[in-house]
Design a protein around this motif. Sequence first.
Motif, PDB file in Angstrom:
ATOM      1  N   ASN A 405       0.645  -1.119   0.031  1.00 57.98           N
ATOM      2  CA  ASN A 405       0.088  -0.015   0.093  1.00 57.98           C
ATOM      3  C   ASN A 405       0.751   1.244  -0.183  1.00 57.98           C
ATOM      4  O   ASN A 405       0.610   2.351  -0.504  1.00 57.98           O
ATOM      5  N   ASN A 409       0.763   4.009  -2.962  1.00 59.07           N
ATOM      6  CA  ASN A 409       0.339   5.191  -2.386  1.00 59.07           C
ATOM      7  C   ASN A 409       1.375   6.306  -3.098  1.00 59.07           C
ATOM      8  O   ASN A 409       0.881   7.320  -3.477  1.00 59.07           O
ATOM      9  N   VAL A 431      -5.908   3.279  -2.573  1.00 60.67           N
ATOM     10  CA  VAL A 431      -5.008   2.419  -1.644  1.00 60.67           C
ATOM     11  C   VAL A 431      -5.897   1.742  -0.754  1.00 60.67           C
ATOM     12  O   VAL A 431      -5.679   0.481  -0.433  1.00 60.67           O
ATOM     13  N   ASN A 432      -6.821   2.349   0.033  1.00 61.87           N
ATOM     14  CA  ASN A 432      -7.710   1.689   0.617  1.00 61.87           C
ATOM     15  C   ASN A 432      -8.409   0.526   0.046  1.00 61.87           C
ATOM     16  O   ASN A 432      -8.503  -0.630   0.737  1.00 61.87           O
ATOM     17  N   GLY A 435      -5.896  -2.113  -0.749  1.00 60.03           N
ATOM     18  CA  GLY A 435      -5.700  -3.010   0.651  1.00 60.03           C
ATOM     19  C   GLY A 435      -6.613  -3.873   1.173  1.00 60.03           C
ATOM     20  O   GLY A 435      -6.367  -4.845   1.413  1.00 60.03           O
TER      21      GLY A 435
END
Length: 532
Positions: A405, A409, A431-432, A435
């Motif tokens: 991540n 990012n 990114v969330n 992930g």
Amino acid sequence: MREAAPPSGEPRPARRLAWATAIFAVATGISRVLGLVREIVVRRYFGVEGPINAFTVAFQVPNLVRALVADMALGAAFVPVFSELLEKNERERAWRVASTLLWLMIVGLGALTALFVLLAPWIMSVFGLGGALDDLAVTLSRLLFPIVLLMGVSGIVTGILNSYDEFSIPALMPVLWNVAIIVALLVFVPQFDSAEAQLYVYAGGVLAGTVIQVVTPVWWLRGRDGRLRAVVDLRDPAVKRVFALMLPVTLGVGLINFNLVINTFFAARYIDPTLAPSSIDAAFRIYMLPQGMFSVAVATVLFPRLSRLAARADMQGFRETVSLGVRQIGFLLLPASAVAAVLAVPITRLLYERGAFGPDETTVVAQALAAFALGLTFNGTMLMLNRAFFSLQSAWVPTAIAVGNLALNVVLNIALYRVGIWGIPLATSLVNIAGTLALLFYVRRRLGRVDGRALASSYAKIAVASALAAGAAYGTWRGLDEALGRALGPQLVSVGLGIVAAGIVFLALARLIRIRELNMLLSLVGRSGTTD
């Protein structure tokens, strides 16, 4: 009629866990609301342009180190080990381990604080603020860095209380922290004329609030079946296991927070050092309100239970608890995400647009808030799944994903900062999402199954209900905004009723299309007076 007694070693049945989650959510909600009040006062005095950006940058580094080695990472490594010792009825040893870790934190983090004070000028120069802002950031960071030592102590105390299923007291401590800062802002900041002096007062309020937050919960350790003592036992394998767990947990939890520092770096060095860092931070504070009220509550309350289930090798109960947590988070955060996105401008205007914060700043912060909202549910889900791996004392999987991540990012920030300030929060949301998908893949590999079809079905229904609820929110706000105008009172009415309309529509649709997470909440309300 009383519920059946829980199995041996399981102090809270499912219904009491749900009720504990609700209590924790309310307590955390109070602290988050006060945190938002604090942020409103900060923006009134400082806005998001100029010297306040030095404070935002100065706070990032001690906040990162706090996450790396103090309360968050320490608690995530400490709770499974401490809970396992309690589960095995080794209570004296459990408290000896806690005492050892407490003193090691005090010595180690005290030395780290002193080192940072010396290195602050070189560390702050990386962000490229330049000139007076850089000098101000150095001084502010030196004032703020002792919170790392204080929160290391807090990590031990809070971990002990959580292991005994005491969540409300730790959840209320941030209330005192916010009250201390708000008092400093309202009473002492107006006594000074220069923005720099006012920011020093703000930093002093943060430090004083942290002292109060750390010291107060110690009282609730009284009456337990042990106590913290002046003892250091480095030979105990449990102490070594905590530190062994802390390494991947520190990387896993810390790297998530390191993304915030990377965001601040790109915002300050490549976009606008006098506007971008604080604009993103202002949006992030609104974004964290539902995050803290719901996902943190669910993950924190379920974490000790997951640790006990893992210690007993009850994988069926473990799977059910993980699935329960993920579904609860989706039910609570998907509608919040949708409403925050469509009402980003009126929410930002209502909360911040006064004093030093003007209409231009509203547009910038609202764009950042809408971009953050995209990843709200995924951020909460990542928190829950990370706790699942920590409970299994298998922290290297979330650590490896956190490393991925981090790299993603950086790549996305490089690609998106050119679109403007809102590109940085958009990168965070993407990114969330990535992930979360990775964590779900590895959870399924570890546990065999995680009720994937049930999760997909629930999330699909929740997403439909959330979209329609967001439409109701926007339509209600738009009609009232045009009719009532934008004075403070009318804004409270239009935004408030827009959110209420969203809630009514969402709950009605949840009942209509039979979203089963609603039944859990209705059962909780209907049985709130039941004792165990």
